[in-house]
Design a protein around this motif. Structure first.
Motif, short mmCIF file in Angstrom:
data_model
loop_
_atom_site.label_atom_id
_atom_site.label_comp_id
_atom_site.label_asym_id
_atom_site.label_seq_id
_atom_site.Cartn_x
_atom_site.Cartn_y
_atom_site.Cartn_z
N GLU A 28 5.27 23.23 39.30
CA GLU A 28 4.87 22.18 40.23
C GLU A 28 4.00 21.14 39.51
O GLU A 28 3.29 21.47 38.55
N ALA A 41 -0.20 13.06 41.53
CA ALA A 41 0.57 12.05 42.27
C ALA A 41 1.52 11.28 41.34
O ALA A 41 2.67 11.02 41.69
N GLY A 44 4.38 13.56 40.31
CA GLY A 44 5.30 13.71 41.41
C GLY A 44 6.21 12.49 41.56
O GLY A 44 7.40 12.61 41.85
N GLU A 45 5.62 11.31 41.32
CA GLU A 45 6.39 10.07 41.39
C GLU A 45 7.46 10.02 40.30
O GLU A 45 8.62 9.65 40.54
N VAL A 49 9.44 14.25 43.23
CA VAL A 49 9.19 15.39 44.11
C VAL A 49 7.90 15.18 44.87
O VAL A 49 7.01 14.41 44.43
N SER A 50 7.77 15.84 45.99
CA SER A 50 6.54 15.74 46.76
C SER A 50 5.47 16.62 46.12
O SER A 50 5.76 17.65 45.52
#
Length: 224
Positions: A28, A41, A44-45, A49-50
């Protein structure tokens, strides 16, 4: 986008391995305590993915054997490191489970968040990011990385019988189970003569810290 600290707090050998695992979908993007929410963040961008919530962490010292509660029992003239002292004997204080006090953790910390005060490691929670570098070098494993939301924790690692523990440190856990009995949520168990707190059950009420001196609560001030 990773900070390059290579601290291993994400569970990987370093930032390169972590990046490879993220690219392969095996990790993750919110596991880096150094980068925090901003890096998570951005990762994730990039990955599309969130990003879930990030639980801030910090190191805690699971020992309160300072020189007012314990004492030196020998002199040591070897290399002034905890690792060296541990190889030769179990420390210069009367408790073999205590902080060795030579500052391997302070040298491992890149954020000036931990220092030796009165023979024992002290963590500055305002500076600590929970990278776990200090915990990895401590030969007595008295440093633990906990979520900042966990306000109550045990400050003893001694597994000797209560009478023996009390002889070497007045702040040590003696396995009396007072904390276990006062906990209304079943969060505390005494195993191998030492108390343990289950963070999943603990509500940070602090009642245990009111009855025994080896448990502290950072949400309240107890002077015992």
């Amino acid at each position: 986008q990773l900070p390059g600290a290579n601290c291993g707090a994400c569970g990987c050998a370093g930032c390169d391995e972590y990046a490879s695992k993220m690219a392969a979908g095996e990790a993750e993007p919110n596991l880096c305590p150094v980068g925090g929410a901003a890096v998570a963040a951005k990762l994730g961008e990039i990955l599309g993915v969130s990003v879930g919530s990030i639980e801030p962490k910090r190191a805690v010292v699971k020992c309160r054997g300072h020189l007012q509660t314990s004492e030196y029992i020998m002199d040591y003239d070897g290399p002034k490191t905890c690792q060296a002292a541990k190889l030769l004997y179990d420390g210069r204080t009367s408790c073999n489970f205590a902080c060795l006090g030579y500052g391997d953790c302070t040298r491992a910390c890149e954020y000036d968040a931990i220092h030796i005060v009165d023979h024992i490691a002290k963590v500055n929670e305002d500076l600590c990011i929970g990278c776990s570098a200090c915990a990895k070098v401590c030969p007595n494993s008295i440093l633990e990385i906990l979520p900042r939301s966990q306000k109550v924790y045990v400050t003893c690692m001694n597994h000797e019988k209560g009478a023996d523990t009390r002889k070497v440190c007045s702040n040590g856990c003696i396995g009396c189970k007072k904390c276990e009995r006062v906990c209304e949520f079943g969060a505390i168990t005494v195993e191998n003569n030492c108390a343990h707190i289950d963070p999943e059950k603990c509500t940070n009420c602090g009642k245990c810290a009111e009855v025994v001196r080896f448990i502290v609560s950072t949400s309240k001030i107890y002077k015992r």
